[in-house]
Design a protein around this motif. Structure first.
Motif, PDB file in Angstrom:
ATOM      1  N   ILE A  18       0.826  -1.206   0.000  1.00 13.32           N
ATOM      2  CA  ILE A  18       0.000   0.000   0.000  1.00 13.32           C
ATOM      3  C   ILE A  18       0.862   1.259   0.000  1.00 13.32           C
ATOM      4  O   ILE A  18       0.544   2.242  -0.683  1.00 13.32           O
ATOM      5  CB  ILE A  18      -0.963  -0.011   1.208  1.00 13.32           C
ATOM      6  N   GLY A  19       1.960   1.256   0.742  1.00 14.83           N
ATOM      7  CA  GLY A  19       2.822   2.437   0.785  1.00 14.83           C
ATOM      8  C   GLY A  19       3.385   2.787  -0.577  1.00 14.83           C
ATOM      9  O   GLY A  19       3.393   3.971  -0.973  1.00 14.83           O
ATOM     10  N   ARG A  20       3.847   1.790  -1.305  1.00 18.39           N
ATOM     11  CA  ARG A  20       4.322   2.026  -2.674  1.00 18.39           C
ATOM     12  C   ARG A  20       3.187   2.551  -3.536  1.00 18.39           C
ATOM     13  O   ARG A  20       3.380   3.475  -4.339  1.00 18.39           O
ATOM     14  CB  ARG A  20       4.888   0.736  -3.257  1.00 18.39           C
ATOM     15  N   GLY A  21       2.010   1.959  -3.395  1.00 20.98           N
ATOM     16  CA  GLY A  21       0.869   2.421  -4.182  1.00 20.98           C
ATOM     17  C   GLY A  21       0.526   3.873  -3.913  1.00 20.98           C
ATOM     18  O   GLY A  21       0.228   4.639  -4.849  1.00 20.98           O
ATOM     19  N   VAL A  22       0.554   4.271  -2.642  1.00 17.94           N
ATOM     20  CA  VAL A  22       0.295   5.672  -2.294  1.00 17.94           C
ATOM     21  C   VAL A  22       1.339   6.575  -2.939  1.00 17.94           C
ATOM     22  O   VAL A  22       1.009   7.625  -3.517  1.00 17.94           O
ATOM     23  CB  VAL A  22       0.298   5.857  -0.766  1.00 17.94           C
ATOM     24  N   ALA A  23       2.599   6.186  -2.861  1.00 17.75           N
ATOM     25  CA  ALA A  23       3.677   7.008  -3.408  1.00 17.75           C
ATOM     26  C   ALA A  23       3.511   7.217  -4.910  1.00 17.75           C
ATOM     27  O   ALA A  23       3.602   8.351  -5.410  1.00 17.75           O
ATOM     28  CB  ALA A  23       5.029   6.359  -3.108  1.00 17.75           C
ATOM     29  N   LEU A  24       3.253   6.153  -5.651  1.00 12.76           N
ATOM     30  CA  LEU A  24       3.139   6.267  -7.106  1.00 12.76           C
ATOM     31  C   LEU A  24       1.910   7.089  -7.498  1.00 12.76           C
ATOM     32  O   LEU A  24       1.972   7.921  -8.416  1.00 12.76           O
ATOM     33  CB  LEU A  24       3.080   4.880  -7.728  1.00 12.76           C
ATOM     34  N   LEU A  41      14.863  -1.360  -0.199  1.00 13.06           N
ATOM     35  CA  LEU A  41      13.965  -1.420  -1.355  1.00 13.06           C
ATOM     36  C   LEU A  41      13.257  -0.091  -1.598  1.00 13.06           C
ATOM     37  O   LEU A  41      12.737   0.142  -2.689  1.00 13.06           O
ATOM     38  CB  LEU A  41      12.924  -2.525  -1.154  1.00 13.06           C
ATOM     39  N   VAL A  42      13.239   0.780  -0.600  1.00 12.60           N
ATOM     40  CA  VAL A  42      12.595   2.082  -0.774  1.00 12.60           C
ATOM     41  C   VAL A  42      13.266   2.875  -1.884  1.00 12.60           C
ATOM     42  O   VAL A  42      12.627   3.700  -2.546  1.00 12.60           O
ATOM     43  CB  VAL A  42      12.579   2.875   0.553  1.00 12.60           C
ATOM     44  N   HIS A  43      14.546   2.609  -2.138  1.00  8.82           N
ATOM     45  CA  HIS A  43      15.245   3.335  -3.199  1.00  8.82           C
ATOM     46  C   HIS A  43      14.762   2.903  -4.579  1.00  8.82           C
ATOM     47  O   HIS A  43      14.828   3.693  -5.531  1.00  8.82           O
ATOM     48  CB  HIS A  43      16.748   3.141  -3.051  1.00  8.82           C
ATOM     49  N   GLU A  44      14.271   1.676  -4.706  1.00  5.72           N
ATOM     50  CA  GLU A  44      13.674   1.242  -5.972  1.00  5.72           C
ATOM     51  C   GLU A  44      12.377   2.004  -6.240  1.00  5.72           C
ATOM     52  O   GLU A  44      12.099   2.401  -7.376  1.00  5.72           O
ATOM     53  CB  GLU A  44      13.418  -0.267  -5.944  1.00  5.72           C
ATOM     54  N   VAL A  45      11.584   2.205  -5.202  1.00  2.00           N
ATOM     55  CA  VAL A  45      10.355   2.983  -5.362  1.00  2.00           C
ATOM     56  C   VAL A  45      10.697   4.437  -5.681  1.00  2.00           C
ATOM     57  O   VAL A  45      10.028   5.080  -6.499  1.00  2.00           O
ATOM     58  CB  VAL A  45       9.473   2.873  -4.108  1.00  2.00           C
ATOM     59  N   LEU A  46      11.735   4.956  -5.038  1.00  2.00           N
ATOM     60  CA  LEU A  46      12.186   6.310  -5.340  1.00  2.00           C
ATOM     61  C   LEU A  46      12.484   6.452  -6.830  1.00  2.00           C
ATOM     62  O   LEU A  46      12.084   7.438  -7.464  1.00  2.00           O
ATOM     63  CB  LEU A  46      13.423   6.655  -4.518  1.00  2.00           C
ATOM     64  N   ALA A  47      13.178   5.463  -7.401  1.00  3.68           N
ATOM     65  CA  ALA A  47      13.506   5.518  -8.826  1.00  3.68           C
ATOM     66  C   ALA A  47      12.242   5.519  -9.676  1.00  3.68           C
ATOM     67  O   ALA A  47      12.159   6.250 -10.681  1.00  3.68           O
ATOM     68  CB  ALA A  47      14.404   4.339  -9.199  1.00  3.68           C
ATOM     69  N   GLU A  48      11.239   4.734  -9.286  1.00  5.29           N
ATOM     70  CA  GLU A  48       9.966   4.716 -10.011  1.00  5.29           C
ATOM     71  C   GLU A  48       9.295   6.087  -9.958  1.00  5.29           C
ATOM     72  O   GLU A  48       8.766   6.578 -10.970  1.00  5.29           O
ATOM     73  CB  GLU A  48       9.030   3.675  -9.415  1.00  5.29           C
ATOM     74  N   VAL A  49       9.297   6.682  -8.779  1.00  8.83           N
ATOM     75  CA  VAL A  49       8.644   7.984  -8.596  1.00  8.83           C
ATOM     76  C   VAL A  49       9.368   9.056  -9.399  1.00  8.83           C
ATOM     77  O   VAL A  49       8.738   9.884 -10.085  1.00  8.83           O
ATOM     78  CB  VAL A  49       8.608   8.331  -7.090  1.00  8.83           C
ATOM     79  N   GLY A  53       8.694  11.858 -13.058  1.00 10.13           N
ATOM     80  CA  GLY A  53       8.909  13.296 -13.079  1.00 10.13           C
ATOM     81  C   GLY A  53       8.691  13.991 -11.759  1.00 10.13           C
ATOM     82  O   GLY A  53       8.848  15.215 -11.669  1.00 10.13           O
ATOM     83  N   ALA A  54       8.342  13.239 -10.727  1.00 12.71           N
ATOM     84  CA  ALA A  54       8.065  13.846  -9.424  1.00 12.71           C
ATOM     85  C   ALA A  54       9.359  14.129  -8.667  1.00 12.71           C
ATOM     86  O   ALA A  54      10.353  13.406  -8.801  1.00 12.71           O
ATOM     87  CB  ALA A  54       7.175  12.931  -8.601  1.00 12.71           C
ATOM     88  N   LEU A  55       9.327  15.176  -7.853  1.00 20.36           N
ATOM     89  CA  LEU A  55      10.429  15.453  -6.936  1.00 20.36           C
ATOM     90  C   LEU A  55      10.270  14.551  -5.722  1.00 20.36           C
ATOM     91  O   LEU A  55       9.178  14.461  -5.140  1.00 20.36           O
ATOM     92  CB  LEU A  55      10.408  16.914  -6.499  1.00 20.36           C
ATOM     93  N   ALA A  56      11.350  13.882  -5.316  1.00 22.46           N
ATOM     94  CA  ALA A  56      11.245  12.929  -4.207  1.00 22.46           C
ATOM     95  C   ALA A  56      12.617  12.636  -3.633  1.00 22.46           C
ATOM     96  O   ALA A  56      13.639  12.760  -4.305  1.00 22.46           O
ATOM     97  CB  ALA A  56      10.591  11.626  -4.673  1.00 22.46           C
ATOM     98  N   ILE A  57      12.596  12.253  -2.361  1.00 23.29           N
ATOM     99  CA  ILE A  57      13.786  11.710  -1.704  1.00 23.29           C
ATOM    100  C   ILE A  57      13.373  10.437  -0.977  1.00 23.29           C
ATOM    101  O   ILE A  57      12.190  10.202  -0.735  1.00 23.29           O
ATOM    102  CB  ILE A  57      14.426  12.700  -0.707  1.00 23.29           C
ATOM    103  N   ALA A  58      14.358   9.618  -0.648  1.00 28.54           N
ATOM    104  CA  ALA A  58      14.120   8.415   0.146  1.00 28.54           C
ATOM    105  C   ALA A  58      14.938   8.495   1.420  1.00 28.54           C
ATOM    106  O   ALA A  58      16.074   8.974   1.425  1.00 28.54           O
ATOM    107  CB  ALA A  58      14.496   7.159  -0.640  1.00 28.54           C
ATOM    108  N   VAL A  59      14.338   8.023   2.497  1.00 26.15           N
ATOM    109  CA  VAL A  59      14.992   8.001   3.801  1.00 26.15           C
ATOM    110  C   VAL A  59      14.840   6.606   4.389  1.00 26.15           C
ATOM    111  O   VAL A  59      13.718   6.100   4.490  1.00 26.15           O
ATOM    112  CB  VAL A  59      14.363   9.034   4.766  1.00 26.15           C
ATOM    113  N   GLN A  60      15.949   5.985   4.737  1.00 25.74           N
ATOM    114  CA  GLN A  60      15.886   4.725   5.474  1.00 25.74           C
ATOM    115  C   GLN A  60      15.925   5.029   6.960  1.00 25.74           C
ATOM    116  O   GLN A  60      16.830   5.724   7.442  1.00 25.74           O
ATOM    117  CB  GLN A  60      17.063   3.815   5.112  1.00 25.74           C
ATOM    118  N   ALA A  61      14.928   4.530   7.692  1.00 24.60           N
ATOM    119  CA  ALA A  61      14.854   4.813   9.125  1.00 24.60           C
ATOM    120  C   ALA A  61      14.044   3.732   9.814  1.00 24.60           C
ATOM    121  O   ALA A  61      13.157   3.125   9.209  1.00 24.60           O
ATOM    122  CB  ALA A  61      14.222   6.175   9.378  1.00 24.60           C
ATOM    123  N   ASP A  62      14.363   3.500  11.080  1.00 19.25           N
ATOM    124  CA  ASP A  62      13.595   2.578  11.916  1.00 19.25           C
ATOM    125  C   ASP A  62      12.579   3.407  12.685  1.00 19.25           C
ATOM    126  O   ASP A  62      12.913   4.076  13.672  1.00 19.25           O
ATOM    127  CB  ASP A  62      14.519   1.828  12.873  1.00 19.25           C
TER     128      ASP A  62
END
Length: 258
Positions: A18-24, A41-49, A53-62
């Motif tokens: 669902i999180g990936r779906g929301v992002a896209l 794997l969040v960086h793969e979604v970042l690449a998709e986003v 053409g969207a502006l985006a960053i990825a953050v790995q965090a617990d």
């Protein structure tokens, strides 16, 4: 549609499901995105986003820790200067078994997994939203607040519902809306990072099937939903279309109210 043009949206648990779906979907509607997960794997979604053409960053965090949530919100503000929308999507049951079968450490792990990320992220994001007198938070809950064989998870999501209602009362006069989507059973691809990597025993498979059967039986539509059906509800509550809605837990479970 461009409901989120110029809006900075933080999406947690963005690596899959669902999180990936929301992002896209949000990227397609003009959002500037901060995607968070503890999985790389969040960086793969970042690449998709970004490919859209969207502006985006990825953050790995617990996000089970307050420091992780604080670091995430700090990164969002550093990158974009503000936080307009927060979608708290981290959570999910780890074990499937009758309550008496849970070890104490398993109960605590379930609560840390499915309640604390939402608690901490709300706590860390609110000062930024209060400073701008505007913001929207959508917490992903579950209809499993009434369900079998995952009682600690049910309790955690009950906590998310209570947090949603009470925090909405505190913040409504400050221009902040806080709602939740109680997701029903949702068809999704196999998880790339399983919550419980240990294979299910024969007994655990029977308990898991009982959850599936109960979820379908409790739905008036007698089916699982799709990721898109959950995403549309989440983005509705995040959008200006829901400008007069706060403190609400919206069940999206085919008629199962949770």
């Amino acid at each position: 549609m461009s409901r989120f043009n110029g809006q900075v949206m933080v999406v947690t648990g963005a690596a899959q499901g669902i999180g990936r779906g929301v992002a896209l979907a949000a990227a397609g509607e003009g959002a500037q995105l901060v995607l968070c997960d503890r999985s790389p794997l969040v960086h793969e979604v970042l690449a998709e986003v970004q490919a859209s053409g969207a502006l985006a960053i990825a953050v790995q965090a617990d996000l089970e820790t307050h420091q992780g949530a604080a670091d995430l919100m700090a990164a969002a503000v550093e990158a974009f200067g503000r936080i307009d929308i927060l979608v708290n999507n981290v959570g999910g049951t780890i074990w499937v078994q009758p309550y008496q079968e849970y070890a104490p450490e398993q109960v605590e792990a379930e609560i840390r997994r499915s309640l604390f990320p939402t608690l901490w992220c709300c706590h860390a994001a609110l000062p930024h939203m209060l400073a701008q007198n505007k913001g929207a938070i959508v917490n992903v809950s579950s209809i499993a607040t009434r369900g079998i064989y995952r009682i600690p998870y049910s309790a955690a999501k009950g906590g998310v519902n209570a947090l949603t209602a009470s925090l909405a009362m505190e913040t409504a006069q400050s221009g902040i809306r806080i709602n939740a989507v109680a997701t029903g059973g949702t068809e999704a691809p196999p998880r790339k990072v399983p919550r419980n990597p240990k294979p299910l025993s024969e007994q655990e498979q029977l308990w898991y099937q009982a959850i599936v059967d109960q979820t379908r039986d409790s739905s008036l539509m007698h089916r699982y939903g799709t990721i898109d059906e959950q995403v549309r509800a989440i983005l509705f509550l995040a959008s200006p279309e829901a400008s007069y809605i706060t403190g609400t837990v919206l069940p999206v479970g085919g008629g199962d109210q949770g």
